[in-house]
Design an enzyme around this catalytic site. Structure first.
Site, short mmCIF file in Angstrom:
data_model
loop_
_atom_site.label_atom_id
_atom_site.label_comp_id
_atom_site.label_asym_id
_atom_site.label_seq_id
_atom_site.Cartn_x
_atom_site.Cartn_y
_atom_site.Cartn_z
N PRO A 2 0.84 -1.21 0.00
CA PRO A 2 0.00 0.00 0.00
C PRO A 2 0.87 1.25 0.00
O PRO A 2 1.84 1.33 0.74
CB PRO A 2 -0.78 -0.12 1.31
CG PRO A 2 -0.66 -1.53 1.75
CD PRO A 2 0.64 -2.03 1.19
N GLU A 3 0.52 2.18 -0.85
CA GLU A 3 1.23 3.46 -0.88
C GLU A 3 0.26 4.57 -0.45
O GLU A 3 -0.85 4.30 -0.02
CB GLU A 3 1.79 3.72 -2.28
CG GLU A 3 2.94 2.77 -2.59
CD GLU A 3 3.76 3.22 -3.79
OE1 GLU A 3 3.80 4.43 -4.05
OE2 GLU A 3 4.34 2.36 -4.45
N LYS A 58 2.68 6.88 5.08
CA LYS A 58 1.89 5.65 5.02
C LYS A 58 1.40 5.21 6.40
O LYS A 58 0.94 4.09 6.57
CB LYS A 58 2.72 4.55 4.35
CG LYS A 58 3.10 4.89 2.91
CD LYS A 58 3.93 3.79 2.29
CE LYS A 58 5.14 4.35 1.60
NZ LYS A 58 6.03 3.32 1.05
N HIS A 92 -7.96 -13.56 7.68
CA HIS A 92 -6.74 -12.80 7.99
C HIS A 92 -6.98 -11.64 8.96
O HIS A 92 -6.27 -10.63 8.92
CB HIS A 92 -6.08 -12.27 6.71
CG HIS A 92 -5.97 -13.29 5.63
ND1 HIS A 92 -5.28 -14.47 5.79
CD2 HIS A 92 -6.48 -13.33 4.37
CE1 HIS A 92 -5.37 -15.18 4.69
NE2 HIS A 92 -6.08 -14.53 3.81
N ARG A 111 -0.45 -11.24 5.29
CA ARG A 111 0.93 -11.52 5.66
C ARG A 111 1.21 -11.31 7.15
O ARG A 111 2.31 -11.62 7.61
CB ARG A 111 1.88 -10.63 4.86
CG ARG A 111 1.70 -10.79 3.37
CD ARG A 111 2.93 -10.34 2.67
NE ARG A 111 2.62 -9.73 1.39
CZ ARG A 111 3.52 -9.41 0.50
NH1 ARG A 111 4.79 -9.63 0.73
NH2 ARG A 111 3.16 -8.87 -0.65
N ARG A 250 15.04 -2.83 -6.09
CA ARG A 250 13.63 -2.75 -6.50
C ARG A 250 13.56 -2.54 -8.01
O ARG A 250 14.44 -1.95 -8.61
CB ARG A 250 12.94 -1.54 -5.83
CG ARG A 250 13.18 -1.40 -4.33
CD ARG A 250 12.34 -2.35 -3.51
NE ARG A 250 10.91 -2.24 -3.75
CZ ARG A 250 10.10 -1.41 -3.10
NH1 ARG A 250 10.56 -0.59 -2.21
NH2 ARG A 250 8.79 -1.41 -3.36
#
Ligand SMILES: [Zn+2]
Length: 261
Positions: A2-3, A58, A92, A111, A250
């Site tokens: 997520p940005e 963020k 989750h 995650r 990256r």
């Protein structure tokens, strides 16, 4: 990952559901979240009202009515699943907030890397963040000055949250494409004119992101990116194939023609 636009979307969603509501129960469902949401934190938070919710970079900041702060970060993945207390938890589920009026906000993260931490009044952490790219008071000159402190290429420099807050791999690539600046351009050598284009490009890329923010993390983006994740596909401006290089571990996507050094 997520940005800024994804986190902004999450914050707006959470505001509608949680703002000015009293937390009657806070629960951590996974060992990794119990490190932040301890029994002491649970006791401190229960009965407190959420008085303000804001985003910085963020990070999601939930200010409580006793001056304490709950700091939420999705890290690699995450979303708020909003519903009613007493119903089955979504897949989750990591941390659950139950509110006095029967609403429930569940932090879901496949995650289990998301973090929720509590900070007492007067002991809020320094997040070490640079300015928000969409802050109208941020000038190209100020951005350029910050970039003068960085060695090496511009694209990894933009990922440094202390330089500018909330920009990640996707929007750094998109902003540089809008600005017509090579990702390998040296950060310290950015001209005033290019700094202005970069700031405009950041704002344009983020504006595009806000249109899609609620959808991207599910892979259902309705407006495609211009270069991000489009290796070999035509550049929307010049139709040359988009290139991919590795920078600081990256992937960086760019158009060699539209983004000269
Ligand atoms: Zn191009």
């Amino acid at each position: 990952m997520p940005e800024l636009p994804e986190v902004e979307f999450a914050v707006r969603l959470l505001r509608r559901h949680a703002l000015r509501r009293r937390i009657v129960q806070l629960r951590a469902h996974h060992p990794s979240q119990r490190r932040g949401v301890t029994a002491r934190v649970t006791a401190a938070v229960q009965g407190r009202e959420v008085s303000r919710i804001e985003r910085r970079g963020k990070h999601q900041l939930l200010h409580l009515d006793d001056g304490a702060l709950l700091l939420v970060h999705f890290r690699m993945d995450g979303e708020w699943v909003l519903g009613r207390s007493g119903t089955a938890l979504p897949p989750h589920a990591r941390v659950t907030f139950d509110f006095h009026d029967g609403r429930r906000a569940v932090l879901a993260d496949p995650r289990a890397l998301c973090t929720v931490t509590w900070h007492a009044a007067g002991a809020h952490p320094d997040l070490g963040l640079g300015p928000e790219p969409e802050d109208p008071l941020l000038t190209a000159a100020a951005l350029r000055e910050r970039l003068l402190t960085k060695r090496g290429p511009i694209k990894p420099a933009l990922l440094d949250q202390a330089i500018i807050a909330g920009v990640g791999n996707i929007y750094a690539a998109e902003a540089l494409w809008h600005a017509g600046i090579a990702p390998t351009a040296i950060a310290q050598r950015l001209s005033a004119e290019r700094a202005q284009r970069l700031l405009d490009g950041l704002r344009r890329a983020l504006a595009d992101g806000h249109v899609n923010a609620g959808r991207y993390h599910r892979g259902e983006r309705s407006i495609p990116f211009n270069v991000y994740d489009r290796e070999g596909e035509p550049c929307p401006r010049c139709a040359r194939p988009v290139r991919r290089i590795a920078q600081a571990g990256r992937s960086t996507y760019y158009c060699a023609r539209c983004q000269p050094r």
